[in-house]
Design a protein around this motif. Structure first.
Motif, PDB file in Angstrom:
ATOM      1  N   TYR A 115       4.173   7.939  11.595  1.00  0.00           N
ATOM      2  CA  TYR A 115       3.064   7.080  11.171  1.00  0.00           C
ATOM      3  C   TYR A 115       1.733   7.744  11.510  1.00  0.00           C
ATOM      4  CZ  TYR A 115       0.204   2.808  10.839  1.00  0.00           C
ATOM      5  OH  TYR A 115      -0.764   1.876  10.517  1.00  0.00           O
ATOM      6  N   PHE A 116       1.630   8.251  12.742  1.00  0.00           N
ATOM      7  CA  PHE A 116       0.385   8.892  13.144  1.00  0.00           C
ATOM      8  C   PHE A 116       0.218  10.279  12.516  1.00  0.00           C
ATOM      9  CE2 PHE A 116      -0.098   5.476  16.142  1.00  0.00           C
ATOM     10  CZ  PHE A 116      -1.479   5.358  16.246  1.00  0.00           C
ATOM     11  N   ASP A 117       1.312  10.893  12.083  1.00  0.00           N
ATOM     12  CA  ASP A 117       1.185  12.101  11.268  1.00  0.00           C
ATOM     13  C   ASP A 117       0.404  11.775   9.997  1.00  0.00           C
ATOM     14  OD1 ASP A 117       2.567  13.728  13.020  1.00  0.00           O
ATOM     15  OD2 ASP A 117       4.483  13.558  11.963  1.00  0.00           O
ATOM     16  N   PHE A 118       0.733  10.633   9.412  1.00  0.00           N
ATOM     17  CA  PHE A 118       0.018  10.200   8.206  1.00  0.00           C
ATOM     18  C   PHE A 118      -1.433   9.862   8.532  1.00  0.00           C
ATOM     19  CE2 PHE A 118      -1.590   6.912   5.394  1.00  0.00           C
ATOM     20  CZ  PHE A 118      -1.350   7.454   4.146  1.00  0.00           C
ATOM     21  N   VAL A 119      -1.633   9.132   9.628  1.00  0.00           N
ATOM     22  CA  VAL A 119      -2.994   8.764  10.035  1.00  0.00           C
ATOM     23  C   VAL A 119      -3.867  10.008  10.151  1.00  0.00           C
ATOM     24  CG1 VAL A 119      -4.386   7.805  11.921  1.00  0.00           C
ATOM     25  CG2 VAL A 119      -2.277   6.652  11.214  1.00  0.00           C
ATOM     26  N   GLU A 120      -3.311  11.057  10.782  1.00  0.00           N
ATOM     27  CA  GLU A 120      -4.099  12.271  11.017  1.00  0.00           C
ATOM     28  C   GLU A 120      -4.255  13.115   9.756  1.00  0.00           C
ATOM     29  OE1 GLU A 120      -4.543  15.792  14.341  1.00  0.00           O
ATOM     30  OE2 GLU A 120      -2.677  14.648  14.260  1.00  0.00           O
ATOM     31  N   SER A 121      -3.193  13.248   8.986  1.00  0.00           N
ATOM     32  CA  SER A 121      -3.229  14.142   7.828  1.00  0.00           C
ATOM     33  C   SER A 121      -3.852  13.500   6.593  1.00  0.00           C
ATOM     34  CB  SER A 121      -1.806  14.608   7.480  1.00  0.00           C
ATOM     35  OG  SER A 121      -1.228  15.284   8.565  1.00  0.00           O
ATOM     36  N   THR A 127      -7.583   4.913   6.054  1.00  0.00           N
ATOM     37  CA  THR A 127      -8.709   3.999   6.237  1.00  0.00           C
ATOM     38  C   THR A 127      -8.971   3.182   4.972  1.00  0.00           C
ATOM     39  OG1 THR A 127     -10.191   5.854   5.727  1.00  0.00           O
ATOM     40  CG2 THR A 127      -9.844   5.342   8.031  1.00  0.00           C
ATOM     41  N   ALA A 128      -8.808   3.804   3.813  1.00  0.00           N
ATOM     42  CA  ALA A 128      -8.985   3.050   2.570  1.00  0.00           C
ATOM     43  C   ALA A 128      -7.935   1.957   2.454  1.00  0.00           C
ATOM     44  CB  ALA A 128      -8.906   3.989   1.371  1.00  0.00           C
ATOM     45  N   LEU A 129      -6.729   2.269   2.902  1.00  0.00           N
ATOM     46  CA  LEU A 129      -5.627   1.315   2.810  1.00  0.00           C
ATOM     47  C   LEU A 129      -5.862   0.094   3.690  1.00  0.00           C
ATOM     48  CD1 LEU A 129      -2.871   1.279   1.324  1.00  0.00           C
ATOM     49  CD2 LEU A 129      -1.855   2.237   3.380  1.00  0.00           C
ATOM     50  N   LEU A 130      -6.456   0.294   4.860  1.00  0.00           N
ATOM     51  CA  LEU A 130      -6.532  -0.780   5.844  1.00  0.00           C
ATOM     52  C   LEU A 130      -7.892  -1.453   5.957  1.00  0.00           C
ATOM     53  CD1 LEU A 130      -4.419   0.631   8.790  1.00  0.00           C
ATOM     54  CD2 LEU A 130      -3.721  -0.903   6.949  1.00  0.00           C
ATOM     55  N   ARG A 131      -8.936  -0.823   5.485  1.00  0.00           N
ATOM     56  CA  ARG A 131     -10.258  -1.407   5.685  1.00  0.00           C
ATOM     57  C   ARG A 131     -10.647  -2.395   4.604  1.00  0.00           C
ATOM     58  NH1 ARG A 131     -13.427   3.650   8.382  1.00  0.00           N
ATOM     59  NH2 ARG A 131     -13.210   2.928  10.523  1.00  0.00           N
ATOM     60  N   GLY A 132      -9.666  -2.859   3.886  1.00  0.00           N
ATOM     61  CA  GLY A 132      -9.960  -3.898   2.920  1.00  0.00           C
ATOM     62  C   GLY A 132     -10.563  -3.345   1.662  1.00  0.00           C
ATOM     63  N   GLY A 133     -10.826  -4.243   0.761  1.00  0.00           N
ATOM     64  CA  GLY A 133     -11.402  -3.850  -0.509  1.00  0.00           C
ATOM     65  C   GLY A 133     -12.062  -5.047  -1.109  1.00  0.00           C
ATOM     66  N   PRO A 134     -11.677  -5.393  -2.330  1.00  0.00           N
ATOM     67  CA  PRO A 134     -12.240  -6.590  -2.937  1.00  0.00           C
ATOM     68  C   PRO A 134     -12.013  -7.805  -2.054  1.00  0.00           C
ATOM     69  CG  PRO A 134     -11.011  -5.301  -4.532  1.00  0.00           C
ATOM     70  CD  PRO A 134     -10.732  -4.695  -3.195  1.00  0.00           C
ATOM     71  N   ALA A 135     -12.939  -8.742  -2.115  1.00  0.00           N
ATOM     72  CA  ALA A 135     -12.839  -9.931  -1.264  1.00  0.00           C
ATOM     73  C   ALA A 135     -11.525 -10.667  -1.508  1.00  0.00           C
ATOM     74  CB  ALA A 135     -14.028 -10.852  -1.528  1.00  0.00           C
ATOM     75  N   ASP A 136     -11.066 -10.666  -2.755  1.00  0.00           N
ATOM     76  CA  ASP A 136      -9.809 -11.323  -3.078  1.00  0.00           C
ATOM     77  C   ASP A 136      -8.675 -10.329  -2.881  1.00  0.00           C
ATOM     78  OD1 ASP A 136      -7.710 -12.770  -4.030  1.00  0.00           O
ATOM     79  OD2 ASP A 136      -8.340 -12.741  -6.129  1.00  0.00           O
ATOM     80  N   ARG A 137      -7.938 -10.457  -1.777  1.00  0.00           N
ATOM     81  CA  ARG A 137      -6.846  -9.541  -1.504  1.00  0.00           C
ATOM     82  C   ARG A 137      -5.511 -10.096  -2.004  1.00  0.00           C
ATOM     83  NH1 ARG A 137      -7.899  -5.523   2.123  1.00  0.00           N
ATOM     84  NH2 ARG A 137      -5.918  -4.713   1.372  1.00  0.00           N
ATOM     85  N   SER A 138      -5.559 -11.120  -2.881  1.00  0.00           N
ATOM     86  CA  SER A 138      -4.313 -11.689  -3.382  1.00  0.00           C
ATOM     87  C   SER A 138      -3.805 -10.952  -4.609  1.00  0.00           C
ATOM     88  CB  SER A 138      -4.511 -13.173  -3.730  1.00  0.00           C
ATOM     89  OG  SER A 138      -5.488 -13.310  -4.762  1.00  0.00           O
ATOM     90  N   GLY A 139      -4.607 -10.030  -5.157  1.00  0.00           N
ATOM     91  CA  GLY A 139      -4.211  -9.300  -6.344  1.00  0.00           C
ATOM     92  C   GLY A 139      -3.427  -8.049  -6.007  1.00  0.00           C
ATOM     93  N   GLU A 140      -3.553  -7.030  -6.873  1.00  0.00           N
ATOM     94  CA  GLU A 140      -2.775  -5.810  -6.699  1.00  0.00           C
ATOM     95  C   GLU A 140      -3.091  -5.096  -5.389  1.00  0.00           C
ATOM     96  OE1 GLU A 140      -2.025  -3.395 -10.489  1.00  0.00           O
ATOM     97  OE2 GLU A 140      -3.798  -4.574 -10.996  1.00  0.00           O
ATOM     98  N   ALA A 178      -0.263  -5.012  13.920  1.00  0.00           N
ATOM     99  CA  ALA A 178      -1.724  -5.108  13.818  1.00  0.00           C
ATOM    100  C   ALA A 178      -2.392  -4.264  14.901  1.00  0.00           C
ATOM    101  CB  ALA A 178      -2.166  -6.569  13.931  1.00  0.00           C
ATOM    102  N   THR A 179      -1.776  -4.245  16.076  1.00  0.00           N
ATOM    103  CA  THR A 179      -2.292  -3.399  17.163  1.00  0.00           C
ATOM    104  C   THR A 179      -2.225  -1.925  16.781  1.00  0.00           C
ATOM    105  OG1 THR A 179      -1.614  -5.016  18.849  1.00  0.00           O
ATOM    106  CG2 THR A 179      -1.964  -2.750  19.587  1.00  0.00           C
ATOM    107  N   VAL A 180      -1.110  -1.506  16.181  1.00  0.00           N
ATOM    108  CA  VAL A 180      -0.942  -0.114  15.775  1.00  0.00           C
ATOM    109  C   VAL A 180      -1.982   0.265  14.718  1.00  0.00           C
ATOM    110  CG1 VAL A 180       0.606   1.521  14.628  1.00  0.00           C
ATOM    111  CG2 VAL A 180       1.505  -0.036  16.367  1.00  0.00           C
ATOM    112  N   GLU A 181      -2.207  -0.621  13.756  1.00  0.00           N
ATOM    113  CA  GLU A 181      -3.206  -0.349  12.721  1.00  0.00           C
ATOM    114  C   GLU A 181      -4.597  -0.184  13.327  1.00  0.00           C
ATOM    115  OE1 GLU A 181      -3.015  -3.454   9.857  1.00  0.00           O
ATOM    116  OE2 GLU A 181      -1.068  -2.822   9.044  1.00  0.00           O
TER     117      GLU A 181
END
Length: 235
Positions: A115-121, A127-140, A178-181
């Protein structure tokens, strides 16, 4: 204009490239390679700013392409955002294939390292995956992030040899995820704790919270006792 370029000029949407044997030109990119290039540029931007604050022009400039090319491949900014998240999620899911050997906590340690190999590489993708995006996260976008979290939970349960977790264990593991993220995002920002130390800390934290959860649920308590015996017992 076709697919030809005048020397020293750029074809709209394409990077400058020279003829074979001429100067420092770039080779022609395949459709998949060009698409991946645009996705990588988008991930770099989405990892530091909200998607609402990023324009197609920003992505095009980052990739050295034209806005027309971005629209050609993705149709619009939201489609590009979904493609970028999907790309990051796919890479992470491949890395998280569960180990097949070792004690449960050892398998978990291996999965956490991957997991942390991915985090580092793939910092931008993470960060894009976890820092949210559109306010409505119920979609794709929400489905992609939730899918990764379901996959993570499944991988953890597999490492612990658990098929169907009791509610207390499920809640405990999701809290730990959630702690790991959060730890992953913090580590990328600060990098003031050696990665192996952070990984050991997170595994120790899981052991502690499972011990506490075991006081509230006999099934989780039995699982904790089994894990402790296997860790202390002979290989």
């Amino acid at each position: 204009m076709g697919d030809r370029a005048v020397a020293g000029a750029k074809v709209p949407g394409e990077k400058v490239r020279g003829r074979t044997g001429g100067g420092r030109g770039r080779r022609r990119l395949s459709v998949d390679e060009r698409r991946d290039e645009l996705i990588e540029a988008a991930l770099q931007l989405f990892s530091t700013r909200s998607p609402e604050d990023i324009s197609i022009d920003d992505v095009a400039a980052k990739a050295g392409a034209s806005r027309a090319l971005v629209y050609h491949y993705f149709g619009g900014k939201y489609e590009l955002y979904i493609a970028a998240l999907g790309s990051a999620a796919k890479k992470l899911s491949v890395l998280l294939e569960p180990p097949t050997e070792g004690k449960p906590l050892e398998r978990l340690r291996i999965s956490l390292k991957r997991y942390f190999d991915f985090v580092e590489s793939h910092a931008a993708g993470y960060t894009a995956l976890l820092r949210g995006g559109p306010a409505d996260r119920s979609g794709e976008a929400g489905e992609i992030v939730d899918g990764i979290r379901r996959l993570l939970l499944d991988r953890i349960l597999h490492s612990l040899d658990v098929d169907v977790p009791p509610p207390v264990l499920r809640i405990t593991l999701r809290c730990w995820m959630a702690t790991v993220e959060t730890a992953g995002l913090d580590w990328l920002e600060n990098r003031d704790v050696p990665r192996p130390d952070l990984e050991r800390l997170l595994v120790d934290q899981l052991v502690v919270i499972m011990q506490v959860a075991g006081r509230h649920d006999p099934g989780t308590g039995a699982l904790f006792d089994r894990l402790a015996q296997e860790e202390l017992g002979s290989s």
